[in-house]
Design a protein around this motif. Structure first.
Motif, PDB file in Angstrom:
ATOM      1  N   UNK A 397       0.815  -1.211   0.000  1.00 32.76           N
ATOM      2  CA  UNK A 397       0.000   0.000   0.000  1.00 32.76           C
ATOM      3  C   UNK A 397       0.851   1.264   0.000  1.00 32.76           C
ATOM      4  N   UNK A 398       2.017   1.203   0.647  1.00 33.77           N
ATOM      5  CA  UNK A 398       2.848   2.391   0.791  1.00 33.77           C
ATOM      6  C   UNK A 398       3.928   2.504  -0.277  1.00 33.77           C
ATOM      7  N   UNK A 403       2.194  -1.202  -8.462  1.00 35.43           N
ATOM      8  CA  UNK A 403       2.238  -2.668  -8.498  1.00 35.43           C
ATOM      9  C   UNK A 403       0.857  -3.145  -8.915  1.00 35.43           C
ATOM     10  N   UNK A 404       0.785  -3.871 -10.037  1.00 33.68           N
ATOM     11  CA  UNK A 404      -0.510  -4.280 -10.601  1.00 33.68           C
ATOM     12  C   UNK A 404      -0.494  -5.760 -10.929  1.00 33.68           C
ATOM     13  N   UNK A 405      -1.675  -6.383 -10.824  1.00 32.75           N
ATOM     14  CA  UNK A 405      -1.852  -7.783 -11.211  1.00 32.75           C
ATOM     15  C   UNK A 405      -3.041  -7.875 -12.149  1.00 32.75           C
ATOM     16  N   UNK A 412      -7.957  -6.815 -15.085  1.00 32.84           N
ATOM     17  CA  UNK A 412      -7.240  -6.295 -13.924  1.00 32.84           C
ATOM     18  C   UNK A 412      -7.731  -6.973 -12.652  1.00 32.84           C
ATOM     19  N   UNK A 413      -6.776  -7.421 -11.789  1.00 34.07           N
ATOM     20  CA  UNK A 413      -7.106  -8.079 -10.529  1.00 34.07           C
ATOM     21  C   UNK A 413      -6.911  -7.136  -9.344  1.00 34.07           C
ATOM     22  N   UNK A 414      -5.758  -6.442  -9.320  1.00 35.25           N
ATOM     23  CA  UNK A 414      -5.488  -5.544  -8.202  1.00 35.25           C
ATOM     24  C   UNK A 414      -4.522  -4.452  -8.632  1.00 35.25           C
ATOM     25  N   UNK A 415      -4.638  -3.281  -7.971  1.00 36.01           N
ATOM     26  CA  UNK A 415      -3.754  -2.147  -8.199  1.00 36.01           C
ATOM     27  C   UNK A 415      -3.499  -1.486  -6.853  1.00 36.01           C
ATOM     28  N   UNK A 416      -2.244  -1.118  -6.561  1.00 32.20           N
ATOM     29  CA  UNK A 416      -1.964  -0.459  -5.291  1.00 32.20           C
ATOM     30  C   UNK A 416      -2.196   1.050  -5.431  1.00 32.20           C
ATOM     31  N   UNK A 499       3.003  -6.870 -12.472  1.00 36.39           N
ATOM     32  CA  UNK A 499       3.693  -5.778 -13.166  1.00 36.39           C
ATOM     33  C   UNK A 499       4.137  -4.720 -12.164  1.00 36.39           C
ATOM     34  N   UNK A 500       5.332  -4.162 -12.406  1.00 35.30           N
ATOM     35  CA  UNK A 500       5.848  -3.029 -11.651  1.00 35.30           C
ATOM     36  C   UNK A 500       5.992  -1.864 -12.631  1.00 35.30           C
TER      37      UNK A 500
END
Length: 746
Positions: A397-398, A403-405, A412-416, A499-500
């Motif tokens: 989170x910080x 950072x994405x999945x 898209x699954x997740x994004x910070x 992915x970064x």
């Protein structure tokens, strides 16, 4: 009592499993025996099929031999030729009186032999045909019918008359089908005395003799069936209707040869299915039980075509009572063995189980204590993992990096939070809604997204993939993506992409600014250089210059122009690094080029008190064009200037630099030697960009550009250095052809 009842319940469960396993193996063995019987019947069918084909060709060959024997009778060809000439003279077809007289004479000659052939060799047909095609001249078996053409029926005769070579095979005629052998007939022309082709002689037998032979040889019941559409194509309607009334089976098969008592079996639906599926069938409920098989066969015409259709089918069946009896006997033996094995295993299992229960109670007590201790350790491990997951979630989170999945399909699954910040969204949820939960919507250019996906599919990983991303306000920013495909170790076929994403927008702006500054710098340098280039012309207006001074003025002018070219070359250096440079070689004389570079550096070497020695190896095998090779002159001049200048600067005081030029097989080789040693700190990085040591104002680009220029020419560059021999640089360029192989200029 309670602790013992459960193990005994398990005992009965194991007993039931043993019974089921034993029964299963007996069943599998029984099914395997059935399968083996089915395979054996299939092998027998294949053997019967091969025997049928061999017997068919053998019967056809016998018919050929009989036809050959008759055709070689000295009187037959002569009478046949007279008949042919009479038919031609009397208008063709059946001919007239003379043709009839010749036909009667031929029939009278072969009739005695024909009667014996019918009786002793089962010959059913003897037929004389005139060519081309098939014009009936004499049916010995039906002498009252002649003069008709059978070009669309007797392909064996048509081919024999066309090729004048024997033919044979199964064929259906206007009345009945048969196995035929056809041979050409030749006779001596009474006018010319030469051998001429008269026509063809056909001998044929019925399918009955072949079927009877195979039946007696194998012990099988065999029937020959023809396809209805095959008969409708060839047989005269009056004969066809008669056969369909009494011999039709189903809708599409007609009996060609079968015994009367076999007709009920052939008309069974199961047998008809065997015929069309070409798969053996076992009728185990019949008395006696039968194995029925079938295979198709082709006539002479269809056998010669790549995808010819079958003319009919051979059906065969035989008693398999012994095989079924052996199968049932084997089943009973397997059941008996199974019961014996079950009784033995059950006895051993009972004794072992009772002893095992006693030991099990002791083990349970020990394991209960161990489990209590393991439970305490597990609780500690769970607390540790919970804390670790919380730390990872905090890092995610910080993190200042996006950072994405996403799934491999782009969902898209997740994004910070960093992803939302970079792309100008208020939250992760707003970003997910903004892109419609599709990873491709992060990209400003859909083509870039497809390119990114293709790299991932091919390599499963991508590094430093730079592209433009679309922000919430519609503007674009440059980002760098590092991504890889992940797989779940525990669940097959579950894959996703991690992915970064780094914001490189500012870096891209700086790179563009740098490029603009370099362009301005190169442009501003050209003004002063133009003045320097004009100075030699102004000085030459003063008279009394020495030859050496004139030479120095020329060197100043040439160096000035080359400086302008080198400024322009700085842009080309960047293109080489980006693999965008367009190589445009011309023929270069390296002997003259190296000498010119040495001359231009003469002032610099004199100032450094270093002498330059140029050694050229010109063997007898090389002509004037030995040192000519394709290349770009400005690149080569810059390369040798940098390397020679470095060698002069690295040489000890009062030393010298040696330049060796030679021609090897396929290469031009230049070696530059000085007595200085490359420092150990710089040796591993000698050709790296910005690598320099102990030289005030050095940029570290000289050796780096030399390596790039050599590679552009498909050449090689290498360096050795030690305290005893000094430093040797070796450069090799692919050479042009040697003397004798280069074409002379015109």
């Amino acid at each position: 009592m309670t602790t013992i009842s459960r193990p005994w319940q398990a005992f009965w469960v194991v007993t039931a499993v043993i019974v089921l396993t034993d029964s299963f193996f007996i069943f599998i063995n029984y099914q395997s025996n059935w399968q083996m019987l089915d395979q054996e019947i299939g092998r027998r069918n294949d053997a019967l099929r091969s025997g049928f084909q061999i017997s068919l060709m053998s019967s056809a060959t016998n018919m050929q031999q009989i036809a050959t024997y008759i055709a070689n009778d000295i009187h037959v060809p002569e009478a046949f030729l007279k008949g042919k000439l009479a038919v031609e003279a009397e208008g063709g077809g059946p001919g007239g009186r003379e043709a009839a007289r010749m036909r009667a004479a031929l029939f009278a000659h072969v009739k005695p032999g024909w009667d014996k052939m019918q009786k002793n060799y089962d010959v059913r047909q003897l037929h004389f045909h005139l060519g081309p095609g098939s014009l009936s001249f004499l049916r010995v078996h039906a002498p009252h019918k002649f003069g008709d053409r059978m070009d669309e029926v007797r392909y064996t005769v048509v081919d024999c008359n066309r090729t004048q070579a024997p033919t044979k095979g199964f064929e259906t005629g206007r009345v009945y089908s048969g196995i035929r052998g056809v041979v050409p007939v030749f006779a001596t022309d009474p006018h010319t005395g030469k051998q001429v082709h008269v026509g063809a002689l056909e001998a044929g037998t019925s399918m009955a003799s072949l079927v009877n032979y195979l039946s007696s040889a194998t012990g099988y019941h065999i029937a020959a069936l023809l396809n209805r559409d095959h008969l409708e194509k060839y047989v005269w309607p009056e004969y066809l209707n008669s056969r369909l009334e009494k011999d039709l089976i189903g809708d599409s098969l007609v009996i060609e040869e079968a015994k009367a008592e076999d007709l009920p079996l052939l008309k069974m639906p199961e047998v008809i299915d065997v015929i069309f599926n070409n798969h053996p069938l076992i009728l185990s409920e019949r008395d006696p039980p039968l194995a029925i098989s079938s295979f198709p066969f082709k006539d002479y015409r269809q056998a010669s075509l790549p995808k010819g259709k079958p003319a009919g089918h051979i059906v065969a069946w035989h008693d398999i009572s012994p095989e079924l009896h052996a199968l049932k006997k084997g089943l009973l033996i397997n059941i008996l063995y199974g019961l014996m094995v079950f009784a033995l295993v059950e006895t051993i299992l009972f004794a072992s189980w009772k002893l095992g229960i006693q030991k099990l109670e002791l083990v349970i007590q020990e394991r209960t204590k161990d489990l209590e201790e393991a439970n305490l350790l597990l609780q500690k491990e769970m607390r540790f993992r919970t804390e670790a997951e919380e730390k990872f979630r905090h890092i995610l989170q910080e993190a200042p990096v996006c950072i994405a999945s996403q799934t491999t399909r782009g969902e898209a699954l997740s994004l910070n939070p960093a992803c939302a910040q970079i792309l100008g969204y208020d939250s992760q949820e707003a970003l997910m809604d903004g892109i419609g939960r599709k990873g491709e919507n992060l990209f400003a250019d859909p083509a870039e997204y497809r390119h990114f996906q293709n790299i991932l599919k091919q390599n499963r990983v991508t590094e430093n993939f730079e592209c433009k991303a679309r922000k919430k306000d519609g503007s674009d920013i440059w980002v760098s993506i590092n991504a890889c495909i992940r797989e779940d170790r525990n669940i097959a076929d579950v894959k996703w992409v991690d992915s970064f994403i780094i914001d490189v927008n500012e870096r891209k702006k700086l790179e563009k600014l740098k490029e603009e500054v370099e362009h301005i710098t190169r442009h501003d340098l050209k003004g002063p250089l133009t003045g320097i280039i004009n100075i030699p012309a102004l000085i030459r207006r003063e008279k009394g210059l020495t030859a050496l001074q004139e030479k120095y003025l020329d060197n100043i002018k040439v160096a000035g122009f080359r400086m302008i070219e080198m400024i322009n070359m700085s842009l080309n250096l960047y293109k080489m690094e980006m693999e965008q440079y367009q190589f445009a070689p011309i023929d270069i004389n390296f002997k003259e080029l190296v000498q010119r570079v040495i001359d231009e550096l003469e002032g610099f070497s004199s100032q450094m008190e270093i002498s330059i020695r140029f050694d050229i190896k010109e063997g007898a095998d090389y002509g004037q064009e030995a040192f000519i090779a394709p290349g770009e002159e400005i690149l080569c001049v810059t390369l040798f200037q940098n390397l020679l200048k470095n060698a002069i600067e690295a040489s000890p005081e009062d030393g010298n630099v040696s330049v060796f030029l030679s021609r090897t097989q396929g290469h031009i080789q230049v070696r530059i030697h000085n007595k200085g040693k490359v420092p150990d700190q710089i040796f591993p990085h000698f050709f790296d960009k910005y690598a320099t040591f102990g030289k005030s104002g050095g940029t570290g680009l000289g050796t780096y550009s030399a390596k790039l220029f050599t590679q552009i020419h498909n050449g090689e560059i290498e360096m050795t250095s030690d305290d005893e021999t000094g430093t040797m640089l070796t450069i090799r360029f692919p050479a042009g052809p040697e003397t004798g192989s280069r074409p002379k200029p015109t």
